[in-house]
Design an enzyme around this catalytic site. Structure first.
Site, PDB file in Angstrom:
ATOM      1  N   GLU A  41      66.706  76.287  37.742  1.00  0.00           N
ATOM      2  CA  GLU A  41      67.373  76.051  39.029  1.00  0.00           C
ATOM      3  C   GLU A  41      66.394  75.740  40.154  1.00  0.00           C
ATOM      4  O   GLU A  41      66.730  74.982  41.073  1.00  0.00           O
ATOM      5  CB  GLU A  41      68.235  77.258  39.397  1.00  0.00           C
ATOM      6  CG  GLU A  41      69.461  77.438  38.525  1.00  0.00           C
ATOM      7  CD  GLU A  41      69.183  78.226  37.250  1.00  0.00           C
ATOM      8  OE1 GLU A  41      70.125  78.496  36.492  1.00  0.00           O
ATOM      9  OE2 GLU A  41      67.994  78.570  37.008  1.00  0.00           O
ATOM     10  N   GLU A  44      80.609  76.828  35.641  1.00  0.00           N
ATOM     11  CA  GLU A  44      80.560  75.496  36.253  1.00  0.00           C
ATOM     12  C   GLU A  44      81.253  74.434  35.406  1.00  0.00           C
ATOM     13  O   GLU A  44      81.529  73.331  35.888  1.00  0.00           O
ATOM     14  CB  GLU A  44      79.107  75.075  36.501  1.00  0.00           C
ATOM     15  CG  GLU A  44      78.422  75.852  37.609  1.00  0.00           C
ATOM     16  CD  GLU A  44      78.209  77.306  37.229  1.00  0.00           C
ATOM     17  OE1 GLU A  44      78.605  78.174  38.019  1.00  0.00           O
ATOM     18  OE2 GLU A  44      77.682  77.576  36.128  1.00  0.00           O
TER      19      GLU A  44
END
Length: 526
Positions: A47, A28
């Site tokens: 997450e 990312e």
């Protein structure tokens, strides 16, 4: 030639998706490089908490939100939290990293050979662009699909795409807009009005979408003109109607037979902004009493298609409410006063009854407080004591998946800085999203968390009785002290031991986050 990253950042800025919730991995980092001024990155430590915070924020602001997750591992960690976002019809745009394109086929570490397939059972749309130049268009589709479907979407992007040239046509995506308008046509409107006005004993069933769509006050006016009872749809995730209004009968029980029993004596059931119905307990029976007809209005075409009975109109419920308000006369008599809450039940020994806790919240918190609730075994106590009269006052895990409460409260507090926010969580559910406390501390959010500690999974104990399995293991969780856990994440915490102390503590309104732990008796959801 601008890079894919540059065009993507510009598109996100124009669409207002400048708050990014995430927990980054190596794949990312190229997307996150050079985020323009005005972007805000909200870091979560897991997450599941990231998605819960984004869910709460999107519900509070009414806008799509960007979530940045790490490849298959981070996406997998988030799937439980995504079930709640799907059920609450929250428009999350999940952007996940992928290995560089040459490494995907050989299944290098952190590659996901079929990334879209991982999420397709849950989200409304999932893809991985076939080439780097298609990334801006694909991300635009993810944003528009999330808005149109009111459901999370998922896009996997190989990390070497971000530095690639976007191509000569990439700027065409920057000014795109996709909108929906769905109002009944003339014949549909006439038939609907005739059906409602001809009903002798109508009953109104409202879903959480009515609060999401800011129709809370309008449906109060509609209910008072219809003059019949009002129910909230089962498995309620937002409150669409004031719970102490004289017409309100509560949340429908989540079983086929008891729902039909609630409709006895009514010739028309008008369902606005809810699926028909999200049952939970398997209590079979007739879907509707003899002589009762059901008519559903929803924007969710899938919900309309899968309902097992009744007629459905896929349209904007707000337009239908407006149509009916014009067709129905205002009530001749003044509305009855709101019902007062009963005296709270008391606990046993040093433990408070949850009703005492909720009565204390009702009496000490401002009337516009937004509550994020994940104490599933105390539902009955909650509705007996609370008095919620404002839109956006109640949020609950829509799919029943634990882990929404603490992160969701953080997201709502971040999205609505103009309102007090209180998270009400049980000691069982708190463990699923406890890392959100760190984010609350880092952002110095004025959030109060009231943690009810009863040492067990209370809702499961209730279900074990219903299912005839009283010997099921793993139902007790003794020895947890969330004051020490909260302080470790940087959130001041206090363990209160009596009702007077609880009320005194709740009457304080500190500038930052805090956790209040109170020991409570075990209760059942109903």
């Amino acid at each position: 030639m601008p890079s894919v990253r540059h065009v993507t950042h510009e598109f996100l800025a124009r669409q207002g998706l400048t708050t990014v919730f995430g927990n980054p991995g190596s794949n990312e980092l190229p997307f996150l490089s050079g985020l323009p001024e005005g972007f805000r990155y909200v870091l979560g430590l897991h997450e599941g908490a990231v998605v819960g915070m984004a869910d709460g924020y999107a519900q509070a602001t009414g806008r799509p939100v960007l979530v940045n997750l790490h490849a298959a591992s981070g996406s997998g960690n988030a799937m439980g939290a995504l079930t709640n976002a799907v059920a609450s019809r929250t428009p999350l745009v999940v952007l996940a990293g992928q290995q560089v394109r040459p490494a995907i086929g050989p299944e290098a570490n952190l590659a996901n050979v079929d990334a879209a397939a991982l999420m397709k059972p849950l989200v409304g749309w999932a893809a991985e662009p076939a080439c780097a130049q298609d990334v801006p268009r694909a991300l635009a589709q993810a944003v528009f699909e999330a808005r149109l479907q009111r459901r999370p979407t998922y896009l996997s992007v190989p990390y070497d795409d971000w530095d690639a040239d976007a191509g000569p046509d990439s700027a065409a995506v920057l000014d795109r807009q996709v909108r929906r308008a769905a109002t009944p046509d003339g014949e549909q409107a006439r038939a609907l009005v005739e059906r409602v006005t001809a009903a002798r004993r109508p009953v109104l069933v409202l879903g959480g979408d009515m609060d999401t769509d800011e129709l809370f006050d309008d449906v109060v006016r509609l209910a008072e003109r219809l003059g019949g009872p009002v129910w909230a749809a089962p498995s309620l995730f937002r409150l669409p109607f004031p719970n102490r209004h004289p017409l309100f009968r509560g949340v429908l029980p989540a079983g086929i037979a008891p729902v039909a029993q609630a409709f006895e004596g009514h010739d028309l059931v008008l369902v606005l902004g809810a699926p028909v119905f999200r049952y939970h307990e398997y209590l079979p029976g007739r879907y509707l009493p003899e002589g009762t007809r059901l008519f559903q209005v929803t924007e969710d075409a899938s919900a309309a298609a899968r309902a097992p009975m009744g007629e459905a109109l896929v349209a904007d419920p707000g337009a239908v409410v407006e149509l009916l308000l014009k067709a129905l006369d205002p009530p001749a008599d003044a509305a009855e006063p709101y019902r007062p809450a009963p005296a709270p039940r008391t606990g046993e020994g040093p433990r408070l009854h949850p009703e005492q806790v909720f009565a204390a919240l009702r009496d000490t918190q401002p009337g516009d407080t937004a509550y994020v609730v994940e104490s599933t075994s105390t539902n009955a106590a909650w509705w007996r004591q609370m008095d919620l009269r404002r839109p956006g006052s109640y949020h609950f895990p829509a799919a029943g998946g634990l882990g929404f409460g603490l992160p969701g409260a953080v997201g709502v507090a971040l999205g609505r800085p103009d309102r007090p926010v209180v998270g009400v969580v049980g000691d069982g559910s708190a463990n699923y999203g406890v890392t959100a406390l760190w984010t609350a501390a880092r952002l110095e959010l004025p959030l109060t968390v009231v943690l009810l500690r009863n040492g067990t999974y209370g809702a499961l104990r209730w279900f074990s009785d219903l299912l005839g399995v009283p010997d099921a293991p793993g139902l007790d969780i003794p020895g947890l002290d969330f004051t020490r856990i909260a302080e470790g994440y940087g959130v001041p915490a206090r363990h209160v031991t009596g009702e007077e102390e609880l009320r005194a503590v709740l009457a304080e309104h500190p500038a930052g986050p805090r956790l209040v732990q109170v020991d409570t008796t075990v209760t059942t959801p109903s």
